[in-house]
Design a protein around this motif. Structure first.
Motif, PDB file in Angstrom:
ATOM      1  N   GLN A   1       7.731   0.070  10.516  1.00  0.00           N
ATOM      2  CA  GLN A   1       7.514   1.282  10.017  1.00  0.00           C
ATOM      3  C   GLN A   1       5.901   1.346  10.456  1.00  0.00           C
ATOM      4  O   GLN A   1       5.048   0.756   9.941  1.00  0.00           O
ATOM      5  CB  GLN A   1       7.728   1.355   8.337  1.00  0.00           C
ATOM      6  CG  GLN A   1       7.126   2.822   7.831  1.00  0.00           C
ATOM      7  CD  GLN A   1       7.915   3.888   8.511  1.00  0.00           C
ATOM      8  OE1 GLN A   1       9.169   3.821   8.610  1.00  0.00           O
ATOM      9  NE2 GLN A   1       7.306   5.191   8.895  1.00  0.00           N
ATOM     10  N   GLY A   2       5.473   2.609  10.998  1.00  0.00           N
ATOM     11  CA  GLY A   2       4.266   3.061  11.309  1.00  0.00           C
ATOM     12  C   GLY A   2       3.690   2.324  12.606  1.00  0.00           C
ATOM     13  O   GLY A   2       2.444   2.477  12.933  1.00  0.00           O
ATOM     14  N   LEU A   3       4.395   1.757  13.310  1.00  0.00           N
ATOM     15  CA  LEU A   3       3.897   1.045  14.561  1.00  0.00           C
ATOM     16  C   LEU A   3       3.633   1.889  15.351  1.00  0.00           C
ATOM     17  O   LEU A   3       2.604   1.784  16.116  1.00  0.00           O
ATOM     18  CB  LEU A   3       5.020   0.037  15.019  1.00  0.00           C
ATOM     19  CG  LEU A   3       4.673  -0.869  16.097  1.00  0.00           C
ATOM     20  CD1 LEU A   3       3.674  -1.817  15.610  1.00  0.00           C
ATOM     21  CD2 LEU A   3       5.802  -1.748  16.560  1.00  0.00           C
ATOM     22  N   ASP A   4       4.275   3.063  15.628  1.00  0.00           N
ATOM     23  CA  ASP A   4       3.900   4.157  16.593  1.00  0.00           C
ATOM     24  C   ASP A   4       2.655   4.876  16.307  1.00  0.00           C
ATOM     25  O   ASP A   4       2.309   5.539  17.196  1.00  0.00           O
ATOM     26  CB  ASP A   4       5.220   5.024  16.890  1.00  0.00           C
ATOM     27  CG  ASP A   4       5.716   5.739  15.385  1.00  0.00           C
ATOM     28  OD1 ASP A   4       5.200   5.351  14.262  1.00  0.00           O
ATOM     29  OD2 ASP A   4       6.519   6.405  15.421  1.00  0.00           O
ATOM     30  N   GLU A   5       2.312   4.838  15.098  1.00  0.00           N
ATOM     31  CA  GLU A   5       0.886   5.305  14.806  1.00  0.00           C
ATOM     32  C   GLU A   5      -0.300   4.613  15.045  1.00  0.00           C
ATOM     33  O   GLU A   5      -1.281   5.057  14.940  1.00  0.00           O
ATOM     34  CB  GLU A   5       1.205   5.589  13.129  1.00  0.00           C
ATOM     35  CG  GLU A   5       2.203   6.461  12.866  1.00  0.00           C
ATOM     36  CD  GLU A   5       2.291   6.593  11.352  1.00  0.00           C
ATOM     37  OE1 GLU A   5       1.295   5.928  10.483  1.00  0.00           O
ATOM     38  OE2 GLU A   5       3.352   6.997  10.543  1.00  0.00           O
ATOM     39  N   VAL A   6      -0.147   3.220  15.541  1.00  0.00           N
ATOM     40  CA  VAL A   6      -1.131   2.404  15.859  1.00  0.00           C
ATOM     41  C   VAL A   6      -1.881   2.933  17.149  1.00  0.00           C
ATOM     42  O   VAL A   6      -1.294   2.880  18.199  1.00  0.00           O
ATOM     43  CB  VAL A   6      -0.695   0.881  15.910  1.00  0.00           C
ATOM     44  CG1 VAL A   6      -1.784  -0.157  16.604  1.00  0.00           C
ATOM     45  CG2 VAL A   6      -0.176   0.608  14.662  1.00  0.00           C
TER      46      VAL A   6
ATOM     47  N   LEU B   1      -2.121  -5.541  14.674  1.00  0.00           N
ATOM     48  CA  LEU B   1      -3.145  -4.440  13.926  1.00  0.00           C
ATOM     49  C   LEU B   1      -2.442  -3.736  12.646  1.00  0.00           C
ATOM     50  O   LEU B   1      -2.995  -3.392  11.943  1.00  0.00           O
ATOM     51  CB  LEU B   1      -3.479  -3.306  15.009  1.00  0.00           C
ATOM     52  CG  LEU B   1      -4.593  -3.883  16.069  1.00  0.00           C
ATOM     53  CD1 LEU B   1      -4.858  -2.892  17.225  1.00  0.00           C
ATOM     54  CD2 LEU B   1      -5.964  -4.085  15.398  1.00  0.00           C
ATOM     55  N   ARG B   2      -1.027  -3.418  13.236  1.00  0.00           N
ATOM     56  CA  ARG B   2      -0.215  -2.710  12.011  1.00  0.00           C
ATOM     57  C   ARG B   2      -0.240  -3.497  10.721  1.00  0.00           C
ATOM     58  O   ARG B   2      -0.201  -3.152   9.702  1.00  0.00           O
ATOM     59  CB  ARG B   2       1.151  -2.347  12.585  1.00  0.00           C
ATOM     60  CG  ARG B   2       2.100  -1.703  11.726  1.00  0.00           C
ATOM     61  CD  ARG B   2       1.632  -0.266  11.016  1.00  0.00           C
ATOM     62  NE  ARG B   2       2.289   0.051   9.925  1.00  0.00           N
ATOM     63  CZ  ARG B   2       2.135  -0.139   8.746  1.00  0.00           C
ATOM     64  NH1 ARG B   2       1.181  -0.718   8.403  1.00  0.00           N
ATOM     65  NH2 ARG B   2       3.000   0.516   7.759  1.00  0.00           N
ATOM     66  N   SER B   3       0.026  -4.940  11.050  1.00  0.00           N
ATOM     67  CA  SER B   3      -0.115  -5.884   9.847  1.00  0.00           C
ATOM     68  C   SER B   3      -1.424  -6.117   9.147  1.00  0.00           C
ATOM     69  O   SER B   3      -1.394  -6.996   8.076  1.00  0.00           O
ATOM     70  CB  SER B   3       0.450  -7.224  10.322  1.00  0.00           C
ATOM     71  OG  SER B   3      -0.282  -7.875  11.103  1.00  0.00           O
ATOM     72  N   CYS B   4      -2.347  -5.458   9.369  1.00  0.00           N
ATOM     73  CA  CYS B   4      -3.689  -5.579   8.727  1.00  0.00           C
ATOM     74  C   CYS B   4      -3.788  -4.625   7.636  1.00  0.00           C
ATOM     75  O   CYS B   4      -3.448  -3.429   7.850  1.00  0.00           O
ATOM     76  CB  CYS B   4      -4.916  -5.394   9.778  1.00  0.00           C
ATOM     77  SG  CYS B   4      -5.310  -6.945  10.967  1.00  0.00           S
TER      78      CYS B   4
END
Length: 428
Positions: free
Chosen positions: A13-18, A368-371
């Motif tokens: 979830q949200g990976l495409d927003e990075v 980056l998404r997991s930060c």
């Protein structure tokens, strides 16, 4: 043993927003003092050794390890030629503990990868995993390569550098070569059974016994600077070998390249390999050690590894310390070779397989998404080719703003986006 890992299609979830930050190319400056004529400098050091005539008619073993040293074949040839001029019969023994898959053939292959062949060095290479016990330490046997032990003299030749997993006056250098490198797989496993937390005392104690009971001729220590150039070569006799090793380690720590910043959100490492460090990436740079001995070096919230060097021969030691890698990297790993090496340490977590993505782009975005609660536009990101080449690197704009005022940091180019090929793999 190679494993073909499948493509991964985990929905994050949200990976495409990075959005990846813009990067600035910088040059970190270090002490660049080096030896211009390595072969001449080595000959001078060898000439300064005493009792050349005493080598006449003797078989002398030269240790060559698995760490990358510039001009390695040329240096080994100078030693072999010099010993031959003194009347000796030199030969090389691979001295790298359990590296090369813990086999004689694998260690020969590693040496050949560095250009160290019988043709290049002008003397035989005797590769075997056979060892002889020369004593005990705390009830555990100590070992030496059989061919070296039965020779008339051993040249202890090694790079001197900070170790990846323990701290002390003797780390990775001449003492460790005597305690572990020339001990082959059996001896390396024996000493590692005590655990890295004992190495500050155990490595020098084993080396002292080696000097006492094995036919040591002399030592040759090499120190490299932050640019991977040789900045110091010293020979020593058995009597002053431990003191030389201690002093060269202090110099090596002064010359070690480190980042000009203390923390980042993501560290991108393009390549790891045994030619850079036993850990693939040097924890003295990345701060990622299996024993947490380098936790104070760099606070990298996430680290991604994107490749293995050919010189590693598919040994991915150190990969377990990454938060993420790629399918391409995992498919390039020989797991039997890697595990044979890492299990010697007794640290089973060093054998772990990290999270992976299909491409470099996905792996970077995933980190980056997991930060937690990260502002992607202002993310602190650093990119290096490997941990031995830290002079020209890329940092994100936000990270550059933190260090731009330093007199040892030079602006080179940017800002510019990270570039990927059509398949999502990072371009040079």
């Amino acid at each position: 043993m190679f494993i073909q890992f499948p493509e991964v299609h985990v929905k994050v979830q949200g990976l495409d927003e990075v959005q990846l930050p813009q990067m600035v190319t910088i040059r970190q400056r270090y002490d660049a003092a080096k030896i211009d004529d390595v072969e001449s400098a080595l000959r001078t050091q060898l000439d300064a050794l005493p009792d050349h005539a005493s080598y006449a008619g003797k078989r002398i073993a030269i240790t060559v390890g698995s760490r990358g040293i510039p001009h390695l074949p040329e240096m080994v040839r100078v030693m072999a030629d010099t010993l031959r001029a003194w009347g000796a019969e030199p030969f090389v023994v691979p001295a790298m503990g359990s590296h090369g898959g813990a086999t004689a053939e694998g260690q020969l292959e590693m040496l050949a990868g560095y250009g160290v062949t019988e043709v290049a060095i002008g003397c035989p290479i005797v590769s075997s995993m056979d060892v002889v016990s020369f004593g005990e330490l705390s009830g555990e046997p100590l070992y030496c390569d059989k061919a070296a032990y039965e020779s008339d003299g051993i040249v202890v030749f090694n790079k001197v550098k900070p170790h990846t997993d323990f701290r002390g006056p003797h780390e990775s250098g001449l003492a460790k070569m005597m305690a572990i490198g020339i001990a082959k797989h059996k001896g390396a496993a024996s000493l590692h059974s005590f655990g890295f937390h004992t190495f500050t005392e155990m490595v020098p104690a084993a080396a002292e016994l080696f000097l006492e009971r094995c036919p040591v001729a002399f030592g040759v220590g090499v120190v490299q600077n932050a640019y991977d150039d040789i900045c110091c070569i010293e020979t020593c006799t058995p009597e002053n070998m431990m003191e030389t090793d201690r002093r060269l380690l202090e110099l090596a720590k002064e010359r070690l390249a480190k980042f000009k910043f203390d923390a980042c959100d993501l560290l991108i490492v393009e390549q790891i390999g045994k030619n850079f460090s036993g850990n693939g990436h040097d924890p003295n740079v990345t701060g990622r050690s299996i024993t947490h001995s380098c936790d104070d070096v760099l606070d990298a919230k996430k680290m991604v590894v994107l490749g293995l060097t050919p010189e590693s021969h598919h040994n991915a030691a150190g990969l377990a310390m990454a938060d993420c890698t790629t399918r391409r990297v995992l498919n390039d790993v020989d797991w039997e070779t890697t595990w044979a090496n890492t299990l010697t340490t007794g640290v089973t977590s060093a054998c772990a397989i990290p999270l992976y993505a299909n491409t470099d782009l996905e792996a970077i975005k995933l980190c980056l998404r997991s930060c937690y609660r990260l502002d992607y536009a202002n993310a602190l990101v650093a990119r290096v080719k490997n941990t031995m080449e830290l002079h020209d690197i890329q940092v994100s704009e936000a990270l550059y703003e933190q260090i731009r005022g330093r007199d040892d940091v030079e602006f080179v180019a940017g800002p510019a986006p990270l570039r990927f090929d059509a398949d999502g793999f990072l371009l040079p």
